[in-house]
Enzyme design. Sequence first.
Site, PDB file in Angstrom:
ATOM      1  N   GLU A 125      52.701  16.291 -41.492  1.00 44.49           N
ATOM      2  CA  GLU A 125      51.685  15.967 -42.700  1.00 44.49           C
ATOM      3  C   GLU A 125      50.490  15.043 -41.871  1.00 44.49           C
ATOM      4  O   GLU A 125      50.625  13.948 -41.686  1.00 44.49           O
ATOM      5  CB  GLU A 125      52.284  15.305 -44.096  1.00 44.49           C
ATOM      6  CG  GLU A 125      53.429  15.996 -44.628  1.00 44.49           C
ATOM      7  CD  GLU A 125      53.033  17.294 -45.058  1.00 44.49           C
ATOM      8  OE1 GLU A 125      51.785  17.574 -45.430  1.00 44.49           O
ATOM      9  OE2 GLU A 125      53.844  18.259 -45.050  1.00 44.49           O
ATOM     10  N   LEU A 126      49.501  16.126 -41.940  1.00 48.17           N
ATOM     11  CA  LEU A 126      48.385  15.542 -40.762  1.00 48.17           C
ATOM     12  C   LEU A 126      47.314  15.095 -41.643  1.00 48.17           C
ATOM     13  O   LEU A 126      47.155  14.853 -42.759  1.00 48.17           O
ATOM     14  CB  LEU A 126      48.344  16.156 -39.460  1.00 48.17           C
ATOM     15  CG  LEU A 126      49.455  16.619 -38.852  1.00 48.17           C
ATOM     16  CD1 LEU A 126      49.337  17.463 -37.712  1.00 48.17           C
ATOM     17  CD2 LEU A 126      50.177  15.147 -38.301  1.00 48.17           C
TER      18      LEU A 126
ATOM     19  N   GLY B 114      50.774  11.564 -40.437  1.00 46.25           N
ATOM     20  CA  GLY B 114      49.703  10.412 -39.425  1.00 46.25           C
ATOM     21  C   GLY B 114      48.614  11.365 -39.059  1.00 46.25           C
ATOM     22  O   GLY B 114      48.185  12.442 -39.573  1.00 46.25           O
ATOM     23  N   SER B 115      47.894  11.021 -38.097  1.00 48.51           N
ATOM     24  CA  SER B 115      46.885  11.709 -37.413  1.00 48.51           C
ATOM     25  C   SER B 115      46.925  12.831 -36.854  1.00 48.51           C
ATOM     26  O   SER B 115      48.300  13.019 -36.426  1.00 48.51           O
ATOM     27  CB  SER B 115      45.902  10.629 -36.250  1.00 48.51           C
ATOM     28  OG  SER B 115      46.517  10.885 -35.106  1.00 48.51           O
TER      29      SER B 115
ATOM     30  N   GLU C  94      37.973  13.555 -39.803  1.00 50.91           N
ATOM     31  CA  GLU C  94      38.452  12.857 -40.932  1.00 50.91           C
ATOM     32  C   GLU C  94      37.914  11.472 -40.798  1.00 50.91           C
ATOM     33  O   GLU C  94      38.113  10.636 -40.153  1.00 50.91           O
ATOM     34  CB  GLU C  94      39.887  12.912 -40.737  1.00 50.91           C
ATOM     35  CG  GLU C  94      40.593  12.288 -42.094  1.00 50.91           C
ATOM     36  CD  GLU C  94      42.107  12.237 -42.117  1.00 50.91           C
ATOM     37  OE1 GLU C  94      42.809  12.549 -43.283  1.00 50.91           O
ATOM     38  OE2 GLU C  94      42.729  12.225 -41.059  1.00 50.91           O
TER      39      GLU C  94
END
Length: 485
Positions: A257-258, A237-238, A386
Amino acid sequence: MVKTTTATQILESPLYVAGKAVKTGQWLEVLDKYSLQPYARVALADARVLEKAIDAAVRAEQEMADLKPFQKQKILLHCVRRFSEIRDELTEILIAEGGKPRKAAVAEVERLINTFQLAADAVTQLDDGRMLPLAVTAAAAGYQGIMKQVPVGAVSLISPFNFPLNLTAHKIAPAIAAGCPFVLKPASLTPVSALKIAEVLAETDLPKGAFSVLPCPREHADVLVTDDRFKLLSFTGSDQVGWDMKARSGRKKVTLELGGNAAVLIEPDTEVTDALIERLIGGAYNHAGQVCISVQRILVHADIYSELKKKLVTRLKKLKAADPASDSTIVGPMIKEAEAVRLKKWVDRAVKKGAKLLAGGELKGVMFEPTLLENVDESLEVYKDEAFGPVAVIEKYKTFEQGIERINQSRFGLQAGVYTQNLNRMMYAWEHLHVGGVIINDIPSFRVDNMPYGGVKDSGLGREGIQFAIRDMQESRILVIRSAD
């Protein structure tokens, strides 16, 4: 079992607690992301349900650890077969609840199947142990060691909205292969996909209590982060949410996992072909750019900048956000209007600060037209953060080293793409780019499900990819043997 209510044609799904389908009496409404009409409702977990799931996972630890490779493989191959049988149904779920364009949805279902197949293959190929020489000093002359890998125990998994089948598979399949019971929280925007996976898992011979899939409010889900009965937390996620979770996670292992801010660099020895332009378009705008390795920054050498920019803008002006159910759609809806409004503000702020809008920039509801910006101030969000939407920035560089340094200025470091025909520059990029993956002569959005995947800096911690995720869910145990005197 997911079913359709005949009166309203709204899907209805239970959640899964300790492998059993349960309707809690509390419901979460899921919208069709293009029409914004109700699509489904799924059972919602509360604190009591979560506690039951965690307790069951802990009690299932030994039975999961005792599963033999052939038993795990049988479970995983059952999933492969069943997902193959219902691939059309899974595709339609992705289109509706995720707003995913049809071609991208079909591809994700294939990746779901492949990911479980890779896990089934890995189960019988893992290097489970080795001899370790211990007689390295005179005092240890009579000793020898044997190493093996064992499951860490119960794990908590939190999956994102943008790949609700395959990124969920990248957590569930390694957990099964590693021998870890799990509790998974799917994204509240796209929970139907994960519950469909759970429906198939419920058909297998997994031990009682080995899995739970629980849509739930964030305030209840916090126990997945803080409860020390879990030995590992895997979150996608973020970056803001992920690093906060790590800070509060206690003693457990954490894999994150960003976000990303992926760049592609294009050298002048690269021919500016239609195929290159289409690859950039797909990388930047497929699934409305809602991919953590979506192309956000396009760095083009000064010698070919004008040519590439002209071709890219010409192609972009023919590309429109459209109904994801259409075979021809590349850019579908953003996941919700609030995210589209946020991105619109970023674009408008950049233009106000002097950026040039080369294409797109228009927003209607959740439909954000594919957008390309030039001359963007590097301090602005649309450049440094992002975007997670259909927006890319194009910029010029003069030397290869300068371009590499620009990529490295980002606080993110997931993957980067480099187009070059020069072997020395390929090696320079591999040595100097501060990212988890360097992709040569392709976009940074490339991923195969068996490769190590993950980032550095604000992009995360640890690696996914089946074999690598399995290892994260295991730990080493040594047997030391003293020879008889």
